[in-house]
Design a protein around this motif. Structure first.
Motif, PDB file in Angstrom:
ATOM      1  N   THR A  24       0.844  -1.192   0.000  1.00 42.86           N
ATOM      2  CA  THR A  24       0.000   0.000   0.000  1.00 42.86           C
ATOM      3  C   THR A  24       0.876   1.238   0.000  1.00 42.86           C
ATOM      4  O   THR A  24       1.819   1.354   0.787  1.00 42.86           O
ATOM      5  CB  THR A  24      -0.901   0.016   1.253  1.00 42.86           C
ATOM      6  N   LYS A  25       0.544   2.164  -0.885  1.00 39.56           N
ATOM      7  CA  LYS A  25       1.242   3.443  -0.930  1.00 39.56           C
ATOM      8  C   LYS A  25       0.224   4.527  -0.575  1.00 39.56           C
ATOM      9  O   LYS A  25      -0.836   4.608  -1.194  1.00 39.56           O
ATOM     10  CB  LYS A  25       1.795   3.665  -2.332  1.00 39.56           C
ATOM     11  N   LYS A  31      -5.210   5.718  -0.563  1.00 41.72           N
ATOM     12  CA  LYS A  31      -4.210   4.645  -0.576  1.00 41.72           C
ATOM     13  C   LYS A  31      -4.239   3.916  -1.908  1.00 41.72           C
ATOM     14  O   LYS A  31      -5.301   3.558  -2.403  1.00 41.72           O
ATOM     15  CB  LYS A  31      -4.498   3.638   0.538  1.00 41.72           C
ATOM     16  N   ASN A  32      -3.063   3.681  -2.473  1.00 39.13           N
ATOM     17  CA  ASN A  32      -2.937   2.885  -3.697  1.00 39.13           C
ATOM     18  C   ASN A  32      -2.536   1.466  -3.308  1.00 39.13           C
ATOM     19  O   ASN A  32      -1.513   1.260  -2.662  1.00 39.13           O
ATOM     20  CB  ASN A  32      -1.858   3.459  -4.622  1.00 39.13           C
ATOM     21  N   LYS A  34      -1.381  -2.344  -4.386  1.00 41.37           N
ATOM     22  CA  LYS A  34      -0.775  -3.155  -5.432  1.00 41.37           C
ATOM     23  C   LYS A  34      -0.370  -4.483  -4.812  1.00 41.37           C
ATOM     24  O   LYS A  34      -0.321  -4.624  -3.595  1.00 41.37           O
ATOM     25  CB  LYS A  34       0.452  -2.475  -6.033  1.00 41.37           C
ATOM     26  N   LYS A  56      -1.656  -4.336 -10.104  1.00 45.33           N
ATOM     27  CA  LYS A  56      -2.824  -4.002  -9.285  1.00 45.33           C
ATOM     28  C   LYS A  56      -3.673  -5.226  -8.966  1.00 45.33           C
ATOM     29  O   LYS A  56      -4.498  -5.187  -8.074  1.00 45.33           O
ATOM     30  CB  LYS A  56      -3.664  -2.946  -9.984  1.00 45.33           C
TER      31      LYS A  56
END
Length: 169
Positions: A24-25, A31-32, A34, A56
């Motif tokens: 998580t970024k 939050k993104n 992947k 993703k």
């Protein structure tokens, strides 16, 4: 030392997923999410490689990991009883993996990440011990590093300019 290039298209490769991590970024909008997949591929006959795929979605990450692993194939020297020709230690980052040859019937005595690499390479008799960091990615890469350094008796004899019988004695 010169390495031979292995054509992955000519081999029948099997794959094994070692780990899938959710990454998580945190960015301005939220939050993104992947996924990262660590994949080991091999033909069970002395060729093995590992790769990392990020995407993703999990299936896409696994596919990318498999493609990356196929690009990084190495050739492993095996002896008569599907073991390694000599003992060796592979190191990568904080991980150390001790690889010890074993007689017929021993089986693969190894931890999870190292076991995946050894089984994909076609090694059926070996003892290993993982020392230092237990990080799965580093253990896999340390195992590959150790296998990459192995030399067959024929290769050692050729490098020394001696007969194979002289080297084995």
């Amino acid at each position: 030392m010169k390495r031979e290039i292995i054509d992955a298209n000519s081999l029948e490769l099997n794959e094994k997923v070692v780990s899938i991590k959710r990454v998580t970024k945190v960015v301005k909008g939220g939050k993104n999410m992947k996924f990262t997949a660590l994949v080991v591929v091999g033909d069970g006959n002395g060729h093995v490689g590992a790769g990392l795929g990020k995407a993703k979605e999990i299936p896409e990450a696994i596919r990318k990991g498999k493609e990356d692993a196929a690009k990084n194939l190495i050739n492993v020297a095996l002896d008569d009883n599907a073991s390694i020709p000599h003992d060796f230690e592979g190191k990568f980052g904080g991980s150390h993996v001790v690889l010890k040859r074993a007689p017929e019937g021993t089986g693969v005595i190894a931890g999870g990440p190292a076991r995946n690499v050894l089984e994909m390479a076609g090694i059926r008799n070996i003892r290993t011990k993982s020392l230092g960091s237990r990080n799965k990615q580093n253990v896999v890469l340390a195992t590959l590093e150790g296998l990459k350094q192995l030399k067959s008796p024929e290769e050692v004899a050729r490098l020394r300019g001696k007969a194979v019988e002289e080297v084995r004695a």
